[in-house]
Design a protein around this motif. Sequence first.
Motif, PDB file in Angstrom:
ATOM      1  N   ARG A   1       0.911  -1.316  -0.021  1.00  0.00           N
ATOM      2  CA  ARG A   1       0.056   0.000  -0.014  1.00  0.00           C
ATOM      3  C   ARG A   1       0.863   1.381   0.031  1.00  0.00           C
ATOM      4  NH1 ARG A   1      -4.446   0.262   4.706  1.00  0.00           N
ATOM      5  NH2 ARG A   1      -5.176  -1.548   3.212  1.00  0.00           N
ATOM      6  N   VAL A   2       0.389   2.384  -0.751  1.00  0.00           N
ATOM      7  CA  VAL A   2       1.501   3.580  -1.131  1.00  0.00           C
ATOM      8  C   VAL A   2       0.560   4.698  -0.120  1.00  0.00           C
ATOM      9  CG1 VAL A   2       2.153   5.134  -2.640  1.00  0.00           C
ATOM     10  CG2 VAL A   2       2.070   2.895  -3.468  1.00  0.00           C
ATOM     11  N   THR A   3       1.107   5.302   0.545  1.00  0.00           N
ATOM     12  CA  THR A   3       0.783   6.310   1.693  1.00  0.00           C
ATOM     13  C   THR A   3       1.494   7.453   1.281  1.00  0.00           C
ATOM     14  OG1 THR A   3       0.290   4.726   3.178  1.00  0.00           O
ATOM     15  CG2 THR A   3       0.518   6.987   3.848  1.00  0.00           C
ATOM     16  N   ILE A   4       0.505   8.483   0.886  1.00  0.00           N
ATOM     17  CA  ILE A   4       1.402   9.963   0.580  1.00  0.00           C
ATOM     18  C   ILE A   4       1.191  10.989   1.749  1.00  0.00           C
ATOM     19  CG2 ILE A   4       1.362  11.835  -1.131  1.00  0.00           C
ATOM     20  CD1 ILE A   4       0.462   9.915  -3.112  1.00  0.00           C
ATOM     21  N   ASP A   5       2.091  11.349   2.275  1.00  0.00           N
ATOM     22  CA  ASP A   5       1.894  12.268   3.302  1.00  0.00           C
ATOM     23  C   ASP A   5       2.384  13.545   2.982  1.00  0.00           C
ATOM     24  OD1 ASP A   5       1.298  10.118   5.005  1.00  0.00           O
ATOM     25  OD2 ASP A   5       3.316   9.724   5.873  1.00  0.00           O
ATOM     26  N   HIS A   6       1.326  14.315   2.711  1.00  0.00           N
ATOM     27  CA  HIS A   6       1.796  15.815   2.332  1.00  0.00           C
ATOM     28  C   HIS A   6       0.701  16.723   2.899  1.00  0.00           C
ATOM     29  CE1 HIS A   6       2.588  19.271  -0.060  1.00  0.00           C
ATOM     30  NE2 HIS A   6       3.676  18.740  -0.524  1.00  0.00           N
ATOM     31  N   PRO A   7       0.867  17.758   3.691  1.00  0.00           N
ATOM     32  CA  PRO A   7      -0.076  18.576   4.394  1.00  0.00           C
ATOM     33  C   PRO A   7      -0.710  19.319   3.701  1.00  0.00           C
ATOM     34  CG  PRO A   7       2.330  19.386   4.818  1.00  0.00           C
ATOM     35  CD  PRO A   7       2.427  17.908   4.154  1.00  0.00           C
ATOM     36  N   ASP A   8      -0.476  19.665   2.378  1.00  0.00           N
ATOM     37  CA  ASP A   8      -1.064  20.719   1.518  1.00  0.00           C
ATOM     38  C   ASP A   8      -2.128  19.884   0.945  1.00  0.00           C
ATOM     39  OD1 ASP A   8       0.469  22.657   2.715  1.00  0.00           O
ATOM     40  OD2 ASP A   8       1.893  22.446   0.927  1.00  0.00           O
TER      41      ASP A   8
ATOM     42  N   PRO B   1      -5.621  17.464  -0.295  1.00  0.00           N
ATOM     43  CA  PRO B   1      -6.619  17.242   0.383  1.00  0.00           C
ATOM     44  C   PRO B   1      -6.675  15.568   0.525  1.00  0.00           C
ATOM     45  CG  PRO B   1      -6.963  17.934  -1.852  1.00  0.00           C
ATOM     46  CD  PRO B   1      -5.644  18.213  -1.676  1.00  0.00           C
ATOM     47  N   GLU B   2      -7.502  15.006   1.424  1.00  0.00           N
ATOM     48  CA  GLU B   2      -7.445  13.572   1.445  1.00  0.00           C
ATOM     49  C   GLU B   2      -7.953  13.053  -0.016  1.00  0.00           C
ATOM     50  OE1 GLU B   2      -6.701  12.003   3.941  1.00  0.00           O
ATOM     51  OE2 GLU B   2      -5.925  13.570   4.988  1.00  0.00           O
ATOM     52  N   ALA B   3      -8.956  13.565  -0.920  1.00  0.00           N
ATOM     53  CA  ALA B   3      -9.405  12.755  -1.807  1.00  0.00           C
ATOM     54  C   ALA B   3      -8.186  12.659  -2.916  1.00  0.00           C
ATOM     55  CB  ALA B   3     -10.502  13.765  -2.368  1.00  0.00           C
ATOM     56  N   LEU B   4      -7.328  14.028  -3.147  1.00  0.00           N
ATOM     57  CA  LEU B   4      -6.257  13.908  -3.765  1.00  0.00           C
ATOM     58  C   LEU B   4      -5.254  12.869  -3.433  1.00  0.00           C
ATOM     59  CD1 LEU B   4      -5.095  15.274  -6.408  1.00  0.00           C
ATOM     60  CD2 LEU B   4      -4.047  16.722  -5.039  1.00  0.00           C
ATOM     61  N   LYS B   5      -4.983  12.781  -1.929  1.00  0.00           N
ATOM     62  CA  LYS B   5      -4.175  11.783  -1.637  1.00  0.00           C
ATOM     63  C   LYS B   5      -4.655  10.523  -1.954  1.00  0.00           C
ATOM     64  CE  LYS B   5      -2.515  14.504   2.260  1.00  0.00           C
ATOM     65  NZ  LYS B   5      -2.452  14.523   3.684  1.00  0.00           N
ATOM     66  N   ASP B   6      -5.694  10.047  -1.710  1.00  0.00           N
ATOM     67  CA  ASP B   6      -6.325   8.618  -2.222  1.00  0.00           C
ATOM     68  C   ASP B   6      -6.179   8.344  -3.764  1.00  0.00           C
ATOM     69  OD1 ASP B   6      -6.999   8.274   0.410  1.00  0.00           O
ATOM     70  OD2 ASP B   6      -9.215   9.157   0.137  1.00  0.00           O
ATOM     71  N   ILE B   7      -6.394   9.580  -4.503  1.00  0.00           N
ATOM     72  CA  ILE B   7      -6.367   9.168  -5.927  1.00  0.00           C
ATOM     73  C   ILE B   7      -4.940   9.064  -6.402  1.00  0.00           C
ATOM     74  CG2 ILE B   7      -6.616  10.537  -8.313  1.00  0.00           C
ATOM     75  CD1 ILE B   7      -9.130  11.920  -6.871  1.00  0.00           C
ATOM     76  N   ALA B   8      -3.986   9.783  -5.675  1.00  0.00           N
ATOM     77  CA  ALA B   8      -2.445   9.873  -6.046  1.00  0.00           C
ATOM     78  C   ALA B   8      -2.027   8.267  -5.330  1.00  0.00           C
ATOM     79  CB  ALA B   8      -1.747  10.808  -5.258  1.00  0.00           C
ATOM     80  N   ALA B   9      -2.664   7.930  -4.356  1.00  0.00           N
ATOM     81  CA  ALA B   9      -2.252   6.585  -3.806  1.00  0.00           C
ATOM     82  C   ALA B   9      -2.721   5.574  -4.730  1.00  0.00           C
ATOM     83  CB  ALA B   9      -2.775   6.394  -2.445  1.00  0.00           C
ATOM     84  N   GLY B  10      -3.901   5.652  -5.234  1.00  0.00           N
ATOM     85  CA  GLY B  10      -4.385   4.528  -6.250  1.00  0.00           C
ATOM     86  C   GLY B  10      -3.774   4.550  -7.468  1.00  0.00           C
ATOM     87  N   ALA B  11      -3.313   5.805  -7.957  1.00  0.00           N
ATOM     88  CA  ALA B  11      -2.566   5.698  -9.042  1.00  0.00           C
ATOM     89  C   ALA B  11      -1.184   5.027  -9.002  1.00  0.00           C
ATOM     90  CB  ALA B  11      -2.341   7.134  -9.511  1.00  0.00           C
ATOM     91  N   VAL B  12      -0.435   5.375  -7.744  1.00  0.00           N
ATOM     92  CA  VAL B  12       0.580   4.605  -7.471  1.00  0.00           C
ATOM     93  C   VAL B  12       0.450   3.176  -7.499  1.00  0.00           C
ATOM     94  CG1 VAL B  12       2.756   4.646  -6.008  1.00  0.00           C
ATOM     95  CG2 VAL B  12       1.824   6.834  -6.687  1.00  0.00           C
TER      96      VAL B  12
END
Length: 410
Positions: A87-94, A96-107
């Motif tokens: 599982r890929v986890t993107i920790d970036h404070p700026d 949003p959570e939806a974008l993090k989920d999309i980026a994690a799914g893409a990765v």
Amino acid sequence: MATADLELTDAAPDFERSAALAGDIAALRGRFPETRALYREVCGLLFFRYGITPTANKLYQLVRKGSMGTPAEVLQAFWQELRGRTRVTIDHPDLPEALKDIAAGAVQTIWQAANEAATGELATLRAEARAAASAAEAERDAAHAETARAREAAAALVAQLDTARQAIEAGETALAAERQAHAATQARLEAGRAELEAARRQLAELRTQFSTELERARDQVVIAQERAEASERRALRELDAERTARQQSERLVEALRGELAAARAEARDAAVAQAEARARLETQVAALTEQLTTRLAAADAAARKAADDLATVQAALAAAQRRAERAEAEAALARQLLAELRLAPRERGEGGSVERRRRKAGGPAPSAGDTSSDTPSEPPAKVQGASAPRPEEGGDSSDSSYNEHDDSKD
């Protein structure tokens, strides 16, 4: 999952991978004696090193330790740990959570695609490696076969070489024999040539001798012809003489035939006379035979009579011998009696002289017992009064008396 099962199905028949897997599991048994840790390490070994998707049955077949629930629990924990790691986890404070989920799914999608591509490439590489290994094995088998063929060819070449060497040696031996035979033939040829020259010389000599002998033979033929003509003339003269002699011999034969007929007639007459004489002789022989038979019978009778007379004479002779033996016995007895009679007067004279000597000496007279013991008994009166005859006279008289007595008995 389906791709992993396909790879497991494809890899199962591979004996080398199975042997390597069994060796790795045996090494893990020594390093991890705890059952769950051993199952977890076997799951990682199958998935990461051999590319095989582990299952509970597969794990239990390989490890065969604990119960059937233990490999299932360990396998579930292995998959959860593997998902957490992937599982890929993107920790970036700026963001949003939806974008993090999309980026994690893409990765994650990229990772899965890359993983699938790597798996496909790995399968391709494995297939190529297997094909290369198969080709290498085929090349190795071909090389082995080629080596075997080369060895067989080399052995065949060695055998051919040995055969060729033997053939060469045989050829050399045959060549040496041929050379020796050629030398012997050459020697025989030279000897034949020498013999031919000698034969030519002998032929020339023989021709010369033949010519000489032919001349001599011609001369001898001429001489023989002359001798033949002379012999022919002599033979003609001898034939004429032979004819004359033949005529004379024929006349002589006629005369001899007449004489032979006369001689045959005389012989027949002589044969008749001889037969008559033979008959007369046979008659005389029969008469003489009868006379001889009669004389032989008389001689046999005389011989038998002589034998009987001889037996009678022998019996009389035996009786005379017995009488002579008895006469000799009686004569011996008479001689013994005469000897006793002669000794009796002599003993009486010796007794009287002894008594007279005793009386002169004045001794006592012997008693009646002494007289009877010392003096022998007197013979009978006839014997005392008789004078003793001489031995010759007494023997003859006794023998004659006994012989007369025996004759009177007989």
